[in-house]
Design a protein around this motif. Structure first.
Motif, PDB file in Angstrom:
ATOM      1  N   VAL A  68      38.887  10.836   7.137  1.00 19.66           N
ATOM      2  CA  VAL A  68      39.988  10.304   6.333  1.00 19.66           C
ATOM      3  C   VAL A  68      40.063   8.785   6.450  1.00 19.66           C
ATOM      4  CG1 VAL A  68      42.494  10.248   6.074  1.00 19.66           C
ATOM      5  CG2 VAL A  68      41.341  12.426   6.439  1.00 19.66           C
ATOM      6  N   CYS A  69      40.020   8.275   7.675  1.00 20.51           N
ATOM      7  CA  CYS A  69      40.187   6.830   7.896  1.00 20.51           C
ATOM      8  C   CYS A  69      39.026   6.031   7.328  1.00 20.51           C
ATOM      9  CB  CYS A  69      40.341   6.549   9.386  1.00 20.51           C
ATOM     10  SG  CYS A  69      41.904   7.103  10.078  1.00 20.51           S
ATOM     11  N   MET A  70      37.814   6.541   7.465  1.00 19.39           N
ATOM     12  CA  MET A  70      36.659   5.796   6.963  1.00 19.39           C
ATOM     13  C   MET A  70      36.658   5.746   5.437  1.00 19.39           C
ATOM     14  SD  MET A  70      33.496   6.567   9.557  1.00 19.39           S
ATOM     15  CE  MET A  70      32.583   5.175   8.893  1.00 19.39           C
ATOM     16  N   VAL A  71      37.032   6.844   4.797  1.00 21.41           N
ATOM     17  CA  VAL A  71      37.093   6.846   3.328  1.00 21.41           C
ATOM     18  C   VAL A  71      38.188   5.901   2.838  1.00 21.41           C
ATOM     19  CG1 VAL A  71      37.616   8.246   1.295  1.00 21.41           C
ATOM     20  CG2 VAL A  71      36.116   9.153   3.075  1.00 21.41           C
TER      21      VAL A  71
ATOM     22  N   THR B  46      32.966  -4.780   3.115  1.00 12.44           N
ATOM     23  CA  THR B  46      33.227  -3.343   3.185  1.00 12.44           C
ATOM     24  C   THR B  46      32.643  -2.740   4.449  1.00 12.44           C
ATOM     25  OG1 THR B  46      33.271  -3.152   0.772  1.00 12.44           O
ATOM     26  CG2 THR B  46      32.879  -1.134   2.025  1.00 12.44           C
ATOM     27  N   ILE B  47      31.373  -2.994   4.700  1.00 13.70           N
ATOM     28  CA  ILE B  47      30.718  -2.425   5.893  1.00 13.70           C
ATOM     29  C   ILE B  47      31.386  -2.927   7.167  1.00 13.70           C
ATOM     30  CG2 ILE B  47      28.556  -2.353   7.197  1.00 13.70           C
ATOM     31  CD1 ILE B  47      27.084  -2.544   4.493  1.00 13.70           C
ATOM     32  N   SER B  48      31.670  -4.221   7.212  1.00 13.29           N
ATOM     33  CA  SER B  48      32.278  -4.804   8.414  1.00 13.29           C
ATOM     34  C   SER B  48      33.690  -4.260   8.633  1.00 13.29           C
ATOM     35  CB  SER B  48      32.316  -6.332   8.297  1.00 13.29           C
ATOM     36  OG  SER B  48      31.024  -6.860   8.102  1.00 13.29           O
ATOM     37  N   LEU B  49      34.478  -4.175   7.555  1.00 13.50           N
ATOM     38  CA  LEU B  49      35.853  -3.691   7.689  1.00 13.50           C
ATOM     39  C   LEU B  49      35.895  -2.224   8.105  1.00 13.50           C
ATOM     40  CD1 LEU B  49      37.643  -5.373   4.640  1.00 13.50           C
ATOM     41  CD2 LEU B  49      38.161  -5.720   7.058  1.00 13.50           C
ATOM     42  N   VAL B  50      35.048  -1.398   7.515  1.00 10.52           N
ATOM     43  CA  VAL B  50      35.036   0.027   7.872  1.00 10.52           C
ATOM     44  C   VAL B  50      34.721   0.196   9.354  1.00 10.52           C
ATOM     45  CG1 VAL B  50      33.795   2.195   7.547  1.00 10.52           C
ATOM     46  CG2 VAL B  50      34.508   0.869   5.565  1.00 10.52           C
ATOM     47  N   ILE B  51      33.755  -0.553   9.852  1.00 14.72           N
ATOM     48  CA  ILE B  51      33.357  -0.426  11.264  1.00 14.72           C
ATOM     49  C   ILE B  51      34.435  -0.991  12.189  1.00 14.72           C
ATOM     50  CG2 ILE B  51      31.689  -1.178  13.000  1.00 14.72           C
ATOM     51  CD1 ILE B  51      29.562  -1.134  10.792  1.00 14.72           C
ATOM     52  N   LEU B  52      34.848  -2.238  11.936  1.00 19.69           N
ATOM     53  CA  LEU B  52      35.774  -2.914  12.856  1.00 19.69           C
ATOM     54  C   LEU B  52      37.169  -2.286  12.827  1.00 19.69           C
ATOM     55  CD1 LEU B  52      34.752  -6.648  12.299  1.00 19.69           C
ATOM     56  CD2 LEU B  52      34.158  -5.153  14.204  1.00 19.69           C
ATOM     57  N   GLU B  53      37.682  -1.972  11.627  1.00 18.65           N
ATOM     58  CA  GLU B  53      39.018  -1.391  11.542  1.00 18.65           C
ATOM     59  C   GLU B  53      39.086  -0.053  12.264  1.00 18.65           C
ATOM     60  OE1 GLU B  53      41.230  -3.086   7.531  1.00 18.65           O
ATOM     61  OE2 GLU B  53      39.976  -1.300   7.379  1.00 18.65           O
ATOM     62  N   ASN B  54      38.065   0.778  12.102  1.00 17.84           N
ATOM     63  CA  ASN B  54      38.091   2.100  12.728  1.00 17.84           C
ATOM     64  C   ASN B  54      37.880   2.034  14.226  1.00 17.84           C
ATOM     65  OD1 ASN B  54      38.204   4.549  10.657  1.00 17.84           O
ATOM     66  ND2 ASN B  54      37.132   2.877   9.655  1.00 17.84           N
ATOM     67  N   ILE B  55      37.008   1.143  14.681  1.00 15.95           N
ATOM     68  CA  ILE B  55      36.822   0.987  16.128  1.00 15.95           C
ATOM     69  C   ILE B  55      38.109   0.498  16.779  1.00 15.95           C
ATOM     70  CG2 ILE B  55      35.647  -0.372  17.903  1.00 15.95           C
ATOM     71  CD1 ILE B  55      33.131  -0.254  16.225  1.00 15.95           C
TER      72      ILE B  55
ATOM     73  N   VAL C  99      31.819  10.919   1.831  1.00 18.61           N
ATOM     74  CA  VAL C  99      32.533  12.160   2.157  1.00 18.61           C
ATOM     75  C   VAL C  99      31.556  13.274   2.492  1.00 18.61           C
ATOM     76  CG1 VAL C  99      33.977  13.991   1.184  1.00 18.61           C
ATOM     77  CG2 VAL C  99      34.606  11.600   0.849  1.00 18.61           C
ATOM     78  N   LYS C 100      30.470  13.389   1.745  1.00 24.01           N
ATOM     79  CA  LYS C 100      29.483  14.440   2.015  1.00 24.01           C
ATOM     80  C   LYS C 100      28.856  14.264   3.394  1.00 24.01           C
ATOM     81  CE  LYS C 100      28.113  15.800  -2.657  1.00 24.01           C
ATOM     82  NZ  LYS C 100      28.493  17.215  -2.444  1.00 24.01           N
ATOM     83  N   ILE C 101      28.508  13.028   3.747  1.00 25.66           N
ATOM     84  CA  ILE C 101      27.894  12.776   5.056  1.00 25.66           C
ATOM     85  C   ILE C 101      28.885  13.058   6.176  1.00 25.66           C
ATOM     86  CG2 ILE C 101      27.035  10.955   6.579  1.00 25.66           C
ATOM     87  CD1 ILE C 101      25.569   9.771   4.272  1.00 25.66           C
TER      88      ILE C 101
END
Length: 308
Positions: free
Chosen positions: A231-234, A90-99, A298-300
Motif C-alpha cells: 500500500v505505502c509503496m504504491v 520517484t525512485i528516491s522518494l519511494v525508497i527513502l519515504e518508506n525506509i 502492484v503485481k510484483i
C-alpha cells in the motif's frame, strides 16, 4: 430426494425476487452519475481530443494536427529531461519515504512514554499543504538568511554553505529531502497499524530462541508487513510521479530546467506558454506512465506478499 431440491429452488427463486433491483433506485444514482459524467468523463474525453490539436487554451481556434504533439514529445530534449527528473525523484522518494516511515513506526511502536506526542510530532508535517511546506523550506534553504546555512556558519562549517535551491547540483536533492520530511509521517501511520497487528508472541518466542532484533525484524516483522509495504509503496510512487507544489514554490523548475518534472512541465507549457494541446498530450503520456508503473508495481509486490 425431490423435496429438498424443490425447496431449494423455491428458496432461490424467492431470494432472487427479493434482491430484484428497484427502478426507483436509479433516481438515487442519477445525481452522482450526472456529476461524475460532467466533471470526470466529459473532461477526460475532451482531453483526449485536445491532445491531437494545437489549441492555445484561450481562443476558439482549435486546429486538429494529428500525432504532431506526440511526435514532439518523443523528440523533445526538455521532455526527456523532465522524465529523467521525474524518475529520479520517484525512485528516491519511494525508497527513502518508506525506509524512514518504517524506522519511525518501529520507534513509535517501542516507545512507552509520550508515544502519542511522538506520533503527533512525526505526523504533523503531513498536515501541511505542499505550498506551505515549500515556503517553509525555501526560507530555511535560502543562501543569504536561511537557517541551514546560518547553522552551518555558527558551528564552524561556513566554508561548505551552498545555494541549496540555486545550484543545479543541490536543487533536486533539496526538493527530495523536503518532500521526504513531509510524506514519511503519513506512511508511518500505515506501518504502525501493521506493526500493532503482529502478535507479540512471535517476537517473544524468537527472542527466547536467541534471535537478535535484526533477525526478528527480517524474518518476522517485515514479512508480516508485506500488505502495508504494498500500500505505502504504491501510494508514495503515485504521489512522487505527480509532484508539483514543492517545485512550484521552491524552484519554479529551475535553475534552468534542473528540477522540472513532467507534472510541472505540463503546467508550464499549458498555462505559461499557452500550448494547451501539447500540455494535454503530455498529460496523457503521464497518465499511461503512471498506469503502467502502478500495475507493474502492484503485481510484483503482491507476488512478493505470497512468497513471504
Amino acid at each position: 430426494m425431490t423435496a429438498p431440491v424443490v425447496q431449494s429452488e423455491k428458496a432461490y427463486t424467492a431470494l432472487k425476487k427479493k434482491k430484484k433491483w428497484p427502478n426507483y433506485a436509479l433516481f438515487f444514482i442519477l445525481p452522482a452519475f450526472i456529476l461524475y459524467t460532467l466533471f470526470v468523463i466529459v473532461p477526460t474525453l475532451g482531453s483526449v481530443y485536445y491532445s491531437f490539436t494545437s489549441w492555445d487554451g484561450i481562443s476558439s481556434d482549435v486546429r486538429f494536427i494529428g500525432l504532431a504533439n506526440f511526435v514532439e514529445i518523443w523528440n523533445s530534449p526538455r521532455v526527456r529531461n523532465a522524465l529523467q527528473n521525474t524518475l529520479i525523484l520517484t525512485i528516491s522518494l519511494v525508497i527513502l519515504e518508506n525506509i524512514l516511515a518504517i524506522l519511525l513506526a518501529l520507534l513509535v511502536d517501542k516507545v512507552r512514554w509520550f508515544s502519542k506526542i511522538f506520533r503527533s510530532v512525526f505526523y504533523f508535517p503531513t498536515l501541511l499543504s505542499g505550498i506551505v511546506m515549500g515556503f517553509v523550506w525555501a526560507m530555511m534553504l535560502n543562501y543569504n538568511f536561511g537557517v541551514i546555512n546560518q547553522l552551518l556558519t555558527k558551528i564552524g562549517f561556513g566554508a561548505i554553505t551552498v545555494d541549496w535551491l540555486g545550484d543545479p547540483r543541490y536543487a533536486l536533492i533539496s526538493i527530495l529531502f523536503s518532500t521526504v520530511w513531509k510524506g514519511a509521517g503519513y506512511y508511518m501511520i500505515i506501518y504502525l497499524a501493521g506493526l500493532q497487528g503482529i502478535p507479540q508472541e512471535l517476537n517473544e518466542a524468537a527472542s527466547i530462541d536467541g534471535a537478535s532484533g535484526w533477525k526478528q525484524f527480517r524474518h518476522i516483522t517485515f514479512p508480516l508487513l508485506a500488505g502495508s509495504v504494498t500500500v505505502c509503496m504504491v501510494l508514495s510512487m503515485i504521489s512522487a510521479l505527480k509532484i508539483f507544489d514543492q517545485i512550484a514554490v521552491m524552484t519554479d523548475g529551475g535553475p534552468g530546467f534542473e528540477t522540472e518534472t513532467l507534472t510541472y512541465l505540463i503546467y508550464k507549457v499549458g498555462f505559461g506558454e499557452l500550448r494547451q494541446g501539447f500540455g494535454t498530450a503530455l498529460a496523457m503520456v503521464l497518465f499511461f506512465i503512471i498506469l503502467i508503473i502502478t500495475v507493474f508495481q502492484v503485481k510484483i509486490l503482491q507476488k512478493r506478499e505470497v512468497e513471504m
